[in-house]
Structures are given as C-alpha cells and as structure tokens.
Design a protein around this motif. Structure first.
Motif: not given
Length: 332
Positions: A94-95, A130-135, A150-161, A234-241
């Motif tokens: 959703g980035t 979006s990162l905060v919402l993803l977490f 979770a990414g699909i949900a964030v992407s769908t919400l952004a697309g709706a906006g 930690r890997v997930r945190m670095r990747l998402l950031l």
C-alpha cells in the motif's frame, strides 16, 4: 567464487547499460545536443540554449529517472524475497497508493500551488502514515501473509480516497490535474525535486539492502530463519521503513509508475544464482536503466503530446512479465 565473479560481471554490465541510458537521456530529445555541445555545457563554456536545456530540463530528469527506477527495482526485489511471492512489489504494502493519496490531497486542496515542495512532502508523509496503519493492522504477527493482507487493506483504502477526490473534484480541470499526476511522469522536474527525492531514496535503499542475509535465511521458512538467529521483527521493521521512505520519496516526484518493481527482479533473477540477496543490487541498477530508457522513449516518440511514463511502463511491463512467467513458472 565463480558465483561471485558472475554476479560482479552482471553488475558491471548493468551499470554500463544504465550509464549509456543516462548519456542518451542527456543527448537526445526534441532538440539533440550532441557530445561537443553537451561537454561544453557541462564545463560551463556552452551556448545559453544548450546550458538551459541540460541543467534546467534534462539533467534533473535523468537523475530522477535513475534514482526512482533504482528504488522501485530494489523495493520489488526485497519484497519478493521477504514475502516469498513472485508478484510482490511496493504496491502490495500500500506504499505507492498511500503516497499517491498524499499527492492527490495536495492537488485537491490547492496546497501544491503554495510551494513545489508541498506535494512531494505530503506524499512522503502519507506513505509514512500508511506504515503506521500497516503495523496497526498486522499487529505483532510476523507472518508474510498477514502483511500482504494488511497491505491490501491499506492499498484499497488509499485507492478509495483517490477515487473520492476525483469524484468530488470542484471542476474538470482539477480532476484532469489529478489524473495527469496519477499517470506518472518526470516531465518538468527540477533540481528542487532531486533534492527532495534523493535523501529519501538513499535512506530507503540503505534500509532495504541491510536485509540481504535475512532474505536468504527466509528461503528456509520463518521457523528456519528464526533458528538461524534472524530477528524477524527487526527485519520487518527495516523493510517497511525502507519501503515507505524510499518508495514514498520516489513516487512523490514521479507520480504513480507501476511494473518496474515487479518485472525487473524477474529479468535479472535468471542471470544470478536466484538467492534473494544476489538480485538486490542488479535489480536496483536494472530498474534505473529500464526507467531511464522508458523516459527517453516518451520524449523521442513522435506524438503530439508527450506520453505519460506510467502508461509506457505498463505497456512494456505486461508482455515482458507474461513472457517470463511462461518461461520461469516451474522455477519458483
């Protein structure tokens, strides 16, 4: 040793391709400069027309095409390795959509007219939000499937906006401006855009490249990686950031450009030993070369209006991806 030497050869070859693409981008366009005029302008002894074309139009555009392409290619390779999904790209989390929503908000409320930096800054801020919402949606789960959902949900919400902004646009011109940005382009970019995008891309790329060994360990599965001492959280945190900062900064100045992060890892993977870490740097360099060549194509194409970069990458990406899908489907 042989594998390392082969990887080095691939990196050198892709670097040469990216360099040739960058040089062609500086030389060619509606007005061809030629090497003598180009070098004269670079040395400060060129004629005013060549100097203006080079420093006000082509050099910022070339630098951005290299940087944005590298970020998208690298992000796609990292996400495909981490999520163990050959269809993964920055849009999966959703980035891209969230950054686009921030830019659309700047256009819709007229904030982009206040200062050129407002639009990219809002796009980056939206990507980080979006990162905060993803977490929040993924919670403490370390599962790749949870992140994808979770990414699909964030992407769908952004697309709706974005759709809501288009639906409520006060006039056709506002809607046209939003649609033009969403199609993706590097036209009329300046060094101000370069200064905004490059720090974000550098930070994002550093965070993503940090995960190379962890991505190799994840080929054994999450339990196997944890047994090897990989801290999945930690890997997930670095990747998402890294994805949010880097891709957010890239999309902020280029608009929505798809398929680079999806197809470039597939193009370079057969040329490596197929380990996730081995395709990171080649994917970054390959993405830089591909986007620069695509941007050059939209400039020299004989059309009344310049084609949008996102449209061209989509037309290039679909057949290339389908071809490689047919050839490589048994190797995943």
């Amino acid at each position: 040793m042989t594998s390392s030497r082969h990887l080095s050869t691939l990196i050198v070859a892709l670097s040469a391709l990216a360099l040739c693409a960058a040089l062609a981008s500086l030389l060619l366009g509606p007005v061809d400069l030629g090497l003598p005029r180009l070098f004269a302008a670079l040395s400060g002894r060129g004629d005013p027309v060549a100097t203006a074309i080079l420093f006000e139009l082509r050099l910022p555009r070339t630098l951005l095409s290299l940087a944005v392409g590298a970020m998208l290619g690298l992000a796609g390779a990292v996400l495909q390795g981490f999520l163990r999904n050959p269809l993964a790209e920055p849009a999966v989390l959703g980035t891209s959509s969230s950054a686009s929503l921030g830019a659309v908000a700047a256009l819709y409320f007229g904030l982009a007219a206040v200062h050129p930096a407002v639009l990219p800054l809002l796009a980056i801020l939206s990507a980080l939000l979006s990162l905060v919402l993803l977490f929040a949606l993924a919670g403490r789960s370390e599962s790749a499937l949870t992140l994808i959902l979770a990414g699909i949900a964030v992407s769908t919400l952004a697309g709706a906006g974005i759709s809501l902004a288009l639906n409520l646009s006060p006039n056709p011109f506002a809607a046209m401006e939003i649609m033009t940005w969403l199609l993706g382009s590097l036209e009329n970019r300046s060094f101000e855009h370069v200064a905004i995008a490059l720090p974000c891309i550098a930070v994002g790329a550093a965070l993503l490249l940090w995960n190379g060994r962890a991505l190799d360990a994840l080929t054994l599965g999450e339990d196997g990686a944890a047994a090897l001492g990989v801290d999945l959280r930690r890997v997930r945190m670095r990747l998402l950031l890294g994805t949010a900062i880097g891709v957010g900064g890239a999309v902020a100045v280029s608009g929505a450009i798809g398929f680079i992060g999806l197809i470039v890892p597939h193009l370079v993977r057969p040329l490596t030993d197929r380990s996730p870490s081995a395709i990171l740097i080649p994917s970054a360099i390959g993405g830089a070369a591909l986007l620069t060549l695509a941007d050059l194509g939209v400039r020299i194409a004989p059309t009344t209006n310049e084609l949008k970069l996102g449209v061209v990458t989509a037309f290039l990406g679909v057949p290339v991806f389908l071809l490689h899908l047919m050839r490589e489907r048994r190797l995943w």
